[in-house]
Design an enzyme around this catalytic site. Structure first.
Site, PDB file in Angstrom:
ATOM      1  N   HIS A 118       0.842  -1.198   0.000  1.00  0.00           N
ATOM      2  CA  HIS A 118       0.000   0.000   0.000  1.00  0.00           C
ATOM      3  C   HIS A 118       0.883   1.256   0.000  1.00  0.00           C
ATOM      4  CE1 HIS A 118      -3.666   2.358   1.162  1.00  0.00           C
ATOM      5  NE2 HIS A 118      -2.736   3.161   1.643  1.00  0.00           N
ATOM      6  N   GLU A 119       1.804   1.314   0.954  1.00  0.00           N
ATOM      7  CA  GLU A 119       2.663   2.505   1.044  1.00  0.00           C
ATOM      8  C   GLU A 119       3.548   2.619  -0.191  1.00  0.00           C
ATOM      9  OE1 GLU A 119       1.757   4.591   3.137  1.00  0.00           O
ATOM     10  OE2 GLU A 119       0.558   3.243   4.385  1.00  0.00           O
TER      11      GLU A 119
ATOM     12  N   HIS B  84       1.771   4.457  -2.883  1.00  0.00           N
ATOM     13  CA  HIS B  84       1.912   5.902  -2.676  1.00  0.00           C
ATOM     14  C   HIS B  84       3.312   6.357  -3.106  1.00  0.00           C
ATOM     15  CE1 HIS B  84      -1.825   6.745  -0.610  1.00  0.00           C
ATOM     16  NE2 HIS B  84      -1.603   5.881   0.362  1.00  0.00           N
TER      17      HIS B  84
ATOM     18  N   GLU C  77      -4.625   7.718  -3.239  1.00  0.00           N
ATOM     19  CA  GLU C  77      -5.101   6.464  -2.652  1.00  0.00           C
ATOM     20  C   GLU C  77      -5.386   5.414  -3.732  1.00  0.00           C
ATOM     21  OE1 GLU C  77      -4.741   6.260   0.471  1.00  0.00           O
ATOM     22  OE2 GLU C  77      -5.845   4.476   1.061  1.00  0.00           O
TER      23      GLU C  77
HETATM   24 ZN    ZN Z   1      -3.068   5.262   1.755  1.00  0.00          ZN
END
Ligand code: ZN
Length: 517
Positions: A280-281, A284, A311
Site C-alpha cells: 500500500h505505502e 503511494h 489512494e
Molecule cells: Zn493510503
C-alpha cells in the site's frame, strides 16, 4: 477533450521573468516544507522521545517560514501578473499550474489568522481529548471538543466558500479532493451501496469460509523485512531514491525529488498484514517517485492530483496486485525461501482466500475490501449531517451504531470500537474520509482500463513482472502530476466519468467464485 499529450515535465526555458520568479518562490517554499517533512519522518521513526518539545518548535518555525513565503504580497503580485499574461494562459501546462497555484494561495490566505490559530489550538487539544476519551471509551468527554471542531469547520468552510455559495461540505472536501462535490460523492456512494450490501450479504450466507490458519503462522521480523524489501525492489520502488523503515503507523513521506520514504510494521503473527501494508505505502511511494518533481519541484503541476488519486495508487498495488492469485503464484515461492519451514505446505489458493476474506466488523482499518467502503459511507453521511446541523454531536454515537447495524449487521459494543475509533474528526479533518473510497473507485476504474490495454497482466505478475503495470501508471497518471483534476484525469484515462460499477464488478469477479456464489 483535448488530445495534446505534453507531459507536465516538458519545461520551457523562455518563460517571462514574473513567471520564473513565481516558480522560484514556490521552490524556496517547498524546500522549507521538505525540511519539515524530513523532520516529521524522523519523528515517527528515529527521534528519541525527549526530543518531542524541540521537534514541535522546529516544525512550527519551518511551517511559519513556509506560510510567510506562500502568502507574501510578492507572491500575490507575481501570481496576478502571470494570470494576466495571455501568452502564459495559452500554454495548457502553465495554465493548469496557475489554476492550482491560485487555489493553494487562496486556501492559505482566505482564513483570518485568528481562525487559523484557533483551529490549530482546538484540534491539538481535541486530539488529546480524543485519545483520552477513546482510552476510557467515553464519548461524552470528547463531545464538547467535537462540537467545537464542527463549529470551527463550519466557519472555515464559510471563509473558503465565500462568494461561491453552495454546500459548506464542498469547501472542506475541496481541500483534499479538488473538483469533487459532496453531491457527486453522495450520488456515487448511493449507487454503490446496494450492490455492496447484496454481495456482503451473500458472502455471509455462503457455506464456504476461508481458513484462518495463516493468521497464526509465526515469522521472525528480520525474515519478513528481507521479503518486503525484495518485493518492493521487484515491483519497481526505487531504493536509490527511497527507504523502507518501521513505525507504529505505516506511512509514506516524500520530502522532495529523490527522497521517498516508506514505513511498515511487523508482527510475528502477521507477515501478510505487513506485506500488504508495505505494498500500500509503496503504491503511494511509486506515485511520488513518478511525479515530475525533478524539474518542477514546488509547483503544483509536480504534485499529486488529490488524495483520492493518491489512494488509487496505493489501493491498486495493495489490493488489485497484492491480493491477487497471479501475484502469489510468483510471491509464495519467494516467501517460502525467505521464511524457511514456516510456510511448508501452504498453497497459493489458501493465501488468496485468506487475503480476500470478507468479515464485517466494527473497525475501519481492519476492514476487508468489500466492507471497507460501507465504513466510509457511514462517516461521510454523519459528518455531512453534523456540518449541516441536521445531526447534533450528542446523537452521533446512536446514529453511528444504528448505521453499523443496518449496513454491516455489526453490534458496536462500546464507543472505543465505534464512534471514537478514528483520529480524523479530532484533527479537524472533516471532508477527508470520502477520499478513501474515491481511491478504491478510481483504482477499480483504472484497473479495468489497464486490463483491457494490457491483457496479459496476470501472466506478467505470475512471472514476477510488474514493469508493464508501473509503466502504464507512469504514462497515464504519474507523469502528468497535478495537470488534470481527478474527474478529468479519470475521463482521459478510462473514457468515462467516475462510476461505481468497475469497483462492484471487480469485487464480484474476485469474491463470488471464492465464496461459491
Ligand atoms: Zn493510503
Amino acid at each position: 477533450m483535448a488530445t495534446t499529450e505534453t507531459p507536465a515535465s516538458a519545461e520551457r526555458t523562455d518563460y517571462p521573468a514574473h513567471y520564473r520568479e513565481l516558480t522560484g518562490l514556490l521552490r524556496e517554499t517547498a524546500i522549507l516544507s521538505s525540511a519539515g517533512a524530513t523532520l516529521g519522518w524522523d519523528q515517527e521513526t528515529m527521534m528519541p522521545p525527549a526530543a518531542a518539545a524541540l521537534r514541535a518548535e522546529q516544525l512550527a518555525a519551518l511551517s511559519g517560514l513556509a506560510h510567510e513565503r506562500r502568502t507574501s504580497p510578492r507572491m500575490a503580485e507575481l501570481l496576478e501578473r502571470s494570470e494576466a499574461d495571455v501568452d502564459l494562459a495559452a500554454d495548457p501546462v502553465v495554465a493548469a499550474n496557475l489554476r492550482e497555484i491560485r487555489r493553494t494561495y487562496d486556501l492559505a490566505t482566505r482564513l483570518p489568522t485568528s481562525l487559523v490559530r484557533e483551529f490549530a489550538e482546538t484540534s491539538s487539544r481535541a486530539m488529546e481529548a480524543w485519545k483520552d476519551a477513546r482510552e476510557r471509551s467515553d464519548f461524552a468527554a470528547f463531545a464538547p471538543w467535537l462540537e467545537k471542531v464542527v463549529e470551527l469547520s463550519r466557519a472555515k468552510a464559510e471563509h473558503y466558500g465565500a462568494g461561491r455559495g453552495g454546500d459548506l461540505y464542498d469547501a472542506l472536501l475541496d481541500e483534499y479532493e479538488p473538483g469533487m462535490s459532496g453531491a457527486e460523492v453522495e450520488r456515487i456512494f448511493d449507487a454503490l451501496r446496494p450492490g455492496l450490501a447484496a454481495l456482503i450479504g451473500a458472502i455471509a450466507e455462503s457455506e464456504v469460509q476461508p481458513d484462518p490458519r495463516l493468521a497464526t503462522v509465526r515469522v521472525p521480523r528480520d525474515a519478513q523485512e528481507v521479503l518486503n524489501r525484495a518485493i518492493l525492489e521487484h515491483i519497481g520502488f526505487d531504493f536509490r531514491g527511497g527507504r523502507l523503515d518501521v513505525s507504529t503507523h505505516p506511512f509514506c513521506e516524500s520530502p522532495g525529488p529523490g527522497d521517498t520514504r516508506l514505513t511498515t510494521r511487523y508482527r510475528e503473527e502477521g507477515f501478510l498484514d505487513a506485506l500488504v501494508s508495505t505494498l500500500h505505502e509503496a503504491g503511494h511511494g511509486m506515485y511520488e517517485q513518478g511525479l515530475p518533481k525533478a524539474e518542477l519541484f514546488g509547483q503544483p503541476i509536480a504534485e499529486a492530483v488529490s488524495l483520492g488519486i493518491h489512494e488509487s495508487q496505493s489501493r491498486m498495488w495493495e489490493n488489485m496486485v497484492g491480493r491477487s492469485r497471479p501475484f502469489w503464484e510468483w510471491a509464495l515461492p519467494m516467501a517460502k525461501d525467505a521464511f524457511g519451514s514456516a510456510l511448508a505446505g501452504t498453497e497459493v489458493d489458501e493465501v488468496f482466500a485468506f487475503l480476500n476474506a470478507v468479515r464485517p466488523g466494527p473497525t475501519r482499518v481492519e476492514a476487508d475490501e468489500a466492507t471497507y467502503n460501507l465504513h466510509i459511507m457511514l462517516r461521510f453521511d454523519l459528518e455531512r449531517a453534523m456540518l449541516r446541523g441536521d445531526l447534533a454531536v450528542r446523537d452521533v454515537p446512536a446514529a453511528w451504531n444504528e448505521r453499523m447495524r443496518q449496513d454491516l449487521g455489526v453490534e458496536v459494543v462500546d464507543d472505543r470500537s465505534g464512534v471514537l475509533q478514528d483520529i480524523h474528526w479530532s484533527m479537524g479533518a472533516i471532508g477527508y474520509f470520502p477520499t478513501y473510497t474515491l481511491g478504491n473507485l478510481y483504482a477499480a476504474q483504472f484497473w479495468e482500463t489497464v486490463r483491457e490495454e494490457l491483457p496479459d497482466l496476470d501472466e506478467q505478475f505470475a512471472r514476477g513482472e510488474f514493469a508493464g503495470l508501473l509503466g502504464w501508471l507512469r504514462e497515464k497518471v504519474h507523469r502528468h502530476g497535478g495537470r488534470f483534476r481527478a474527474p478529468e484525469l479519470c475521463e482521459r484515462i478510462t473514457g468515462r466519468p467516475l462510476s461505481p460499477e468497475p469497483l462492484l464488478r471487480y469485487l464480484e469477479t474476485k469474491l463470488k467464485p471464492l465464496y461459491g456464489i
